[in-house]
Each structure stands twice: as C-alpha cells, then as structure tokens.
Write an enzyme that holds these catalytic residues in place. Structure first.
Site, PDB file in Angstrom:
ATOM      1  N   GLY A  81       0.835  -1.001  -0.040  1.00 49.37           N
ATOM      2  CA  GLY A  81       0.005  -0.102   0.084  1.00 49.37           C
ATOM      3  C   GLY A  81       0.930   1.274  -0.030  1.00 49.37           C
ATOM      4  N   SER A  82       0.458   2.211   0.692  1.00 46.83           N
ATOM      5  CA  SER A  82       0.972   3.696   0.538  1.00 46.83           C
ATOM      6  C   SER A  82       2.347   3.669   1.391  1.00 46.83           C
ATOM      7  CB  SER A  82       0.145   4.516   1.220  1.00 46.83           C
ATOM      8  OG  SER A  82      -1.018   4.766   0.328  1.00 46.83           O
ATOM      9  N   THR A  83       2.622   2.781   2.063  1.00 44.37           N
ATOM     10  CA  THR A  83       4.029   2.664   2.552  1.00 44.37           C
ATOM     11  C   THR A  83       5.129   2.484   1.490  1.00 44.37           C
ATOM     12  OG1 THR A  83       3.991   0.153   2.968  1.00 44.37           O
ATOM     13  CG2 THR A  83       3.395   1.570   4.784  1.00 44.37           C
ATOM     14  N   ASP A  96      -6.348   5.116   3.926  1.00 46.60           N
ATOM     15  CA  ASP A  96      -4.935   5.321   4.232  1.00 46.60           C
ATOM     16  C   ASP A  96      -4.906   5.445   5.672  1.00 46.60           C
ATOM     17  OD1 ASP A  96      -2.173   7.236   4.264  1.00 46.60           O
ATOM     18  OD2 ASP A  96      -2.085   5.279   3.107  1.00 46.60           O
TER      19      ASP A  96
END
Length: 492
Positions: free
Chosen positions: A215-217, A464
């Site tokens: 994901g957004s990491t 998120d």
C-alpha cells in the site's frame, strides 16, 4: 592330508578377502545410503542423545531440554514459545527443524567442527562436542511490546537497528508453541495436524515468509526514485499531477482519500498520502528507473537470509503505464514482507544505506567461548544521502502533522508513513493496515530503530489513515522500548 589343509586354508583366505571387500563396500561406498535410510535409527539416537545448545535473548536462554527417558532421549523445550517462535523455529524429533534451529543446527546439535578444541578432534576421538549456543540480536522488551500490540490479530512486526542491521524484534501473530512438536508419538502428530489445518496459520512466519501489498508505505520507495532521478527537484513545489487522475491508457480514475491532492507537492503527498501524486510520479520516473529503485531497496532479491531465508518481495519488471502507476502506490502485483518494509524505513534513517539484516549476533561454545561473530556489512545503497535526508524530513512531517500522528513520541524525532493495502476480488477484503517508521532520540547521533507493522484484520474503514489507527500505535510502543534501551545503554 596337507594338500586338503592347504585347500581349506585357501578357501578361508578367499572368504576372508570377500568379507573384507564387502565390508569396504558397505563402509566406504554405501555408507551414505545406509546413513540416509529411514530405517537407520542410529543417527537419530545419536542426534537426540545429548542436549542441544541454547538460543538466547538478552543473555537468557529461550530454549531448554527435557530428558524424556526414551530412546530419542532429549526433547527441546521453549520458554515463552509463542513469543519467540518466529525467531527460534522448532526442533522436532518427528518433523525436523526450522528457522534458527535449522540454520544453526550443526552448532546447536554439537556436530559443527568449529566446536572441537583441535582440528580433526572429532574424527580422532569419534565423539561429539556439547552443543553450542546462539546469541540473537533480539531485545526482549521490544519483542514483548510488539507481541502485546498485535494481541493475537493476524499480522507481524519487524524492527531493525538501522546502522548495524541487527534485527531487534521479529513477531508473527497468531503464533504457536514450538514445544508441542518436540517429541514423538500421537500427541505430537495431533499438534502438527491441528497447527497445519488451522485457518489462522499460526506456523506461518508472517514477518519474513509472508508478502503483502504494501500500500502507501511503498510511496517512500517511489519518492526516493523521483528524487534520485531528478523528476522532483523541490519537494515543496507543485508536481503538476491532476486530481482526478486517469490511469494511463484507461478510463479508470484513481481515487484519493485525502483532499487537496490536485497539483500537490511531494511533501504534501507524503504527509497526507495522495495516491494521484505518487502514481503520477511513478509513471514520470518510468519503468526502468522504478525497477532499479525498488531493487536497490531489496525488492526481487531471492537470496536474502537472516540467517533463515526470507521470501522475495516483488516489484514487477514488465508493466504497462497504468500498472506501473498502481505499483508505485504499493498495489497491483507489488508485495513485500514486513522485514522488507522495515528495511525501507531503515534506509531512510541511515542516510540511504541498508545494513544487511541479521538475527544472530554471535555463536559460542557451551562454555561461552565465541566461535563466530556476525559483523556489520552493507546490503544496498538504496538512495543518495541527500535524498534520504529529504525523506527523513517528509516522514517527520507526516508524524507531526499528517496521517501518522499516532506514532509521535515526546522528546524524540520520529518519521513514519501510513498505508492501507486493499485486496481481494474487487478490493472487497478487509484492508491490510501498515505503518513504517524510525525513531531517534534528540540527544543521539543516529536513529535507534526502524520498524514495520502490518495488521491483516484491521478494524478500520478502507482509507489510508487506518494504517495510522491500527498499526501506528504498535510501532510507537516498539520504538519507545528501543529508545529506552538506548538511553539505558548510554547511562551505564
């Protein structure tokens, strides 16, 4: 009469020679086959005829030995087995060995030639030395904080000392007690069946053997690629990427949970996790440079061992632009282990360099004499030092006034990045909540820890920010223990 005696003697000589030839054949040419024959119990009897060496954490054994009184005499026991199972693995008389019990089996079982007081001593004496000990890099308080934080939920935590690569915590949840597999008999077989058929997969080491969409990491990797490639030269300047953003070559609009992402800067995109900006930057960087950047962090490496093997984290090398856009925000086919994402955070904290991660600090004889020490070695230079410095500031901003505020620690500099990875058919599955971070005491010259947390069954909306709500508090607890331990070490 003498003639018959001579004939009998000759026959006996022939039989003796035949016997010697057959003995040589068995002992020299077929020895390995007999050794490997499942019906040969001598090896197993010898193997389990002496206690194994210990695996230690903070100077204390987390393993032990029980005299069963059976033919396979000594069985392995585990102190706080579920807590340390992702580190120790199991040593089973029935099912073999895993993890450190496997990687350091020769030392622990006493067969390693390095345990002998003199070269070839074991061959001459035909004896076996007492099993040696394995000293791990794990810190007990950090391990316990991570285990408490997950509280039985499916997920994992990996924490690394950025400068050295020492793995300070490695937790997988739910876990199991390796001791139930130690012996033989119906009870062990029942435990094996129960553990392997459980839908919770307690024997799966989620920290190093399970990969998830990050994901957004993963946006930290994309940001590093954009800065190193010169696609972004000013982190506070508008990027020119619109919102809504249509994936290249499609009519699909990429959504944002955050507001204000239209033409936002890289700094704003990291602080509030704008999908559109980071997907657009990934496309601008291009497939070749994105693949190179991901590889510098360790993605697609099939040879990583700590010393147990680590599952390969994936970043596709052949994609269309729309797939590249999704991959650049940690979706599509991009996957990572929690250890890999801890390495991403460690790269930022350590001026762009990743030290090779390791679980074994040193090995010793049973008497405590050091046999081997794991020295620090460089793994990859993931980005330029100047890029790492910029990303440090952006991750700090995300914690101080962005999506990662739940990880803030008073009196410490903390940088982090939230992430929620969607999965399942049509993204209908419960999202994976992620948080990666690093922490540095204000009076310290370097960060004390980098950490990655993933929670599979996060009770959060599909945004998120759920990474900040579900995973960030766990990361915070682990980082607080790391900072306390560092402060205590300086105070001695």
């Amino acid at each position: 009469m003498i003639r018959y005696i001579r004939r009998a003697a000759a026959l006996c000589l022939v039989l003796l020679v035949a016997l010697l030839v057959n003995a040589a054949r068995v002992m020299v040419f077929e020895a390995d086959a007999y050794d490997d024959n499942p019906a040969n119990r001598r090896i197993a009897i010898t193997r389990w005829g002496e206690p194994r060496g210990e695996i230690t954490v903070d100077g204390r054994p987390v393993t032990g030995t029980r005299d069963s009184g059976q033919q396979l005499r000594y069985e392995r026991t585990y102190t706080q087995g579920p807590l340390y199972a992702p580190v120790t693995g199991y040593a089973s008389q029935t099912y073999g060995t895993t993890l450190i019990e496997n990687a350091e089996d020769a030392l622990l079982s006493g067969t390693d030639p390095m345990l002998a007081p003199l070269p070839l001593w074991s061959d001459v004496s035909r004896g076996r030395q007492p099993g040696g000990d394995v000293v791990t890099t794990i810190r007990a308080r950090m391990q316990e904080a991570a285990y408490r934080g997950l509280d039985g939920k499916r997920g994992a935590v990996a924490a690394i000392e950025p400068a050295s690569g020492r793995i300070l915590a490695l937790v997988s949840s739910p876990s199991y007690d390796p001791g139930v597999l130690s012996g033989t008999g119906p009870a062990v077989a029942d435990s094996w069946k129960r553990l392997n058929t459980s839908p919770d997969q307690p024997m799966l080491n989620r920290a190093i053997r399970q990969t998830y969409p990050p994901g957004s990491t993963f946006k930290i990797v994309t940001a590093a690629a954009a800065l190193d490639a010169g696609v972004v030269t000013d982190v506070d300047a508008p990027t020119g990427i619109p919102d809504p953003f249509v994936l290249p070559g499609t009519r699909q609009v990429l959504p944002n949970e955050a507001t204000g992402c239209a033409d936002a800067s890289l700094a704003y995109a990291i602080q509030w996790s704008c999908n559109t900006v980071m997907a657009g930057l990934g496309v601008k960087v291009g497939l070749t440079d994105m693949v190179t950047a991901a590889g510098k962090f360790g993605f697609d490496d099939t040879g990583l061992k700590v010393p147990s093997w680590v599952a390969k984290s994936n970043f596709d090398t052949d994609m269309s632009d729309d797939q590249l856009a999704l991959s650049s925000i940690g979706q599509f086919d991009t996957t990572a282990t929690p250890l890999q994402m801890a390495m991403v955070a460690a790269a930022v904290a350590n001026n762009g360099e990743i030290a090779y991660p390791h679980l074994v600090d040193r090995t010793t004889t049973s008497g405590g004499t050091t046999i081997d020490t794991t020295g620090r070695r460089s793994y990859r230079q993931a980005m330029r030092p100047s890029t790492a410095n910029q990303l440090q500031n952006l991750m700090v901003r995300a914690v101080e006034e962005g999506t990662g505020t739940n990880a803030a620690i008073p009196g410490a500099r903390v940088g982090g990045k939230t992430g929620t990875a969607q999965h399942g058919l049509g993204n209908t599955g419960t999202p994976y909540a992620w948080f990666i971070a690093w922490a540095q005491a204000t009076d310290s010259a370097q960060p004390a820890v980098a950490v990655a947390v993933v929670v599979e069954d996060a009770e959060a909306s599909r945004t998120d920010i759920s990474g900040g709500g579900s995973a960030a508090p766990i990361a915070k607890a682990v980082m607080e223990e790391a900072l306390r331990l560092e402060a205590e070490g300086r105070g001695r």
